[in-house]
Design a protein around this motif. Structure first.
Motif, PDB file in Angstrom:
ATOM      1  N   GLY A 208       0.859  -1.284  -0.006  1.00  0.00           N
ATOM      2  CA  GLY A 208       0.162  -0.102   0.001  1.00  0.00           C
ATOM      3  C   GLY A 208       0.803   1.295   0.190  1.00  0.00           C
ATOM      4  O   GLY A 208       0.508   2.293  -0.796  1.00  0.00           O
ATOM      5  N   LEU A 209       1.980   1.333   0.745  1.00  0.00           N
ATOM      6  CA  LEU A 209       2.874   2.458   0.918  1.00  0.00           C
ATOM      7  C   LEU A 209       3.534   2.854  -0.595  1.00  0.00           C
ATOM      8  O   LEU A 209       3.322   4.110  -1.048  1.00  0.00           O
ATOM      9  CB  LEU A 209       4.004   2.226   1.833  1.00  0.00           C
ATOM     10  CG  LEU A 209       4.973   3.348   2.140  1.00  0.00           C
ATOM     11  CD1 LEU A 209       4.190   4.598   2.703  1.00  0.00           C
ATOM     12  CD2 LEU A 209       6.002   2.819   2.883  1.00  0.00           C
ATOM     13  N   GLY A 210       4.046   1.530  -1.394  1.00  0.00           N
ATOM     14  CA  GLY A 210       4.167   1.843  -2.656  1.00  0.00           C
ATOM     15  C   GLY A 210       3.127   2.523  -3.586  1.00  0.00           C
ATOM     16  O   GLY A 210       3.409   3.515  -4.416  1.00  0.00           O
ATOM     17  N   LYS A 211       1.846   2.109  -3.416  1.00  0.00           N
ATOM     18  CA  LYS A 211       0.907   2.657  -4.217  1.00  0.00           C
ATOM     19  C   LYS A 211       0.501   4.127  -3.891  1.00  0.00           C
ATOM     20  O   LYS A 211       0.225   4.975  -4.770  1.00  0.00           O
ATOM     21  CB  LYS A 211      -0.575   2.052  -3.999  1.00  0.00           C
ATOM     22  CG  LYS A 211      -0.442   0.199  -4.682  1.00  0.00           C
ATOM     23  CD  LYS A 211      -0.152   0.246  -6.049  1.00  0.00           C
ATOM     24  CE  LYS A 211       0.030  -1.126  -6.606  1.00  0.00           C
ATOM     25  NZ  LYS A 211       0.038  -1.054  -8.035  1.00  0.00           N
ATOM     26  N   VAL A 212       0.532   4.344  -2.652  1.00  0.00           N
ATOM     27  CA  VAL A 212       0.702   5.698  -2.281  1.00  0.00           C
ATOM     28  C   VAL A 212       1.594   6.751  -3.026  1.00  0.00           C
ATOM     29  O   VAL A 212       1.379   7.598  -3.526  1.00  0.00           O
ATOM     30  CB  VAL A 212       0.700   6.118  -0.851  1.00  0.00           C
ATOM     31  CG1 VAL A 212       0.445   7.573  -0.286  1.00  0.00           C
ATOM     32  CG2 VAL A 212      -0.557   5.229   0.056  1.00  0.00           C
TER      33      VAL A 212
END
Length: 276
Positions: free
Chosen positions: A142-146
């Motif tokens: 998720g951090l990558g997607k943000v």
């Protein structure tokens, strides 16, 4: 259009390639695995040189692209170490976005995720259904997607004609995987997904609509089936899972708690498939 689809061998990738070809587009798949032929080229997106070169042209395949659909990724945490998930996905997405910019490709559709908006929802969202205004990551995927969304939002400012659309997909269900809904009556079924899901073919529909409706600038849309994947009425589910959290007064009886109102209103998204 001549469109490249990265991650073309995945569940959503296969459905997207099929849908875009049915719409009359020429489509080439870029992935590490796939069926050899004129519609596929093996590309390692972790290598920027390969990525840019593949976008500019591939002998016997294409001489230029009109659009890119970027779906390739390590799909979930746990398959590789957490830092590898983040570094692989962010690097590949940056290479795709920047190569598209360098190659003059003005339309990009980027796969984001429900993991960029609170998954697995151990901490309650501020309101239900959860819409695109809520951004929160609790794992490295998720951090990558943000981070990818943030990069995309900046890159479109470098070219007044550039359009990047981030689609926050929830769990994509293949057409032959509906047996999972045998558990839909379980009170906690899909709790970590706020009850959401989407058929791969409807996910491909969202991609097609995003390409057709692309406007200069950056936009984010949730992509889920408008109907919940849990058998219980949505208001009861919301009260059980997130007591005290505000719920929209006009929430439909079985409406998804991952809001799809924006993509329905702006792009005309209508799901064709429902496990019910």
């Amino acid at each position: 259009m001549y469109i490249a689809v990265t991650g073309s061998s995945g569940t959503l990738g296969r459905a997207t390639v099929e849908r875009l070809r049915a719409d009359g587009h020429d489509v080439i798949g870029f992935d590490l695995t796939g069926t050899a032929g004129p519609g596929f080229t093996r590309v390692d997106l972790s290598d920027y040189g390969q990525t840019l070169d593949a976008f500019l042209g591939v002998t016997a395949r294409h001489t230029g692209l009109d659009a890119v659909v970027h779906l390739a990724a390590v799909p979930v945490n746990g398959l590789v170490p957490d830092v590898t998930t983040f570094e692989n996905n962010l690097s590949a997405s940056y290479h795709v976005l920047f190569a598209a910019h360098r190659a003059g490709i003005r339309k990009v559709v980027l796969a984001s995720s429900i993991t960029a908006m609170g998954f697995p929802f151990e901490i309650a969202p501020p309101a239900l259904p959860v819409d695109e205004t809520y951004t929160r990551a609790f794992n490295t995927y998720g951090l990558g997607k943000v981070a990818e969304e943030a990069i995309a939002a900046q890159l479109v400012g470098w070219d007044p004609d550039a359009s990047i659309t981030a689609l926050r997909f929830t769990n994509v269900v293949a057409p032959d995987a509906y047996d999972t809904f045998a558990r839909a009556a379980d009170p906690d079924y899909r709790r970590d997904l706020v009850g959401s899901w989407v058929d791969a073919r409807d996910g491909a529909e969202a991609v097609a609509l995003a390409l057709a409706g692309a406007q200069p600038g950056f936009e984010v849309y949730n992509v889920a089936a408008p109907g919940s994947g849990n058998a219980a009425p949505s208001r009861a589910v919301a009260e059980r899972w997130f007591p005290g959290i505000p719920v929209a007064e006009d929430l439909g009886e079985f409406e998804s708690l991952m809001s799809t109102r924006k993509i329905q209103d702006r792009l005309g998204f209508r799901a064709r498939y429902d496990w019910r």
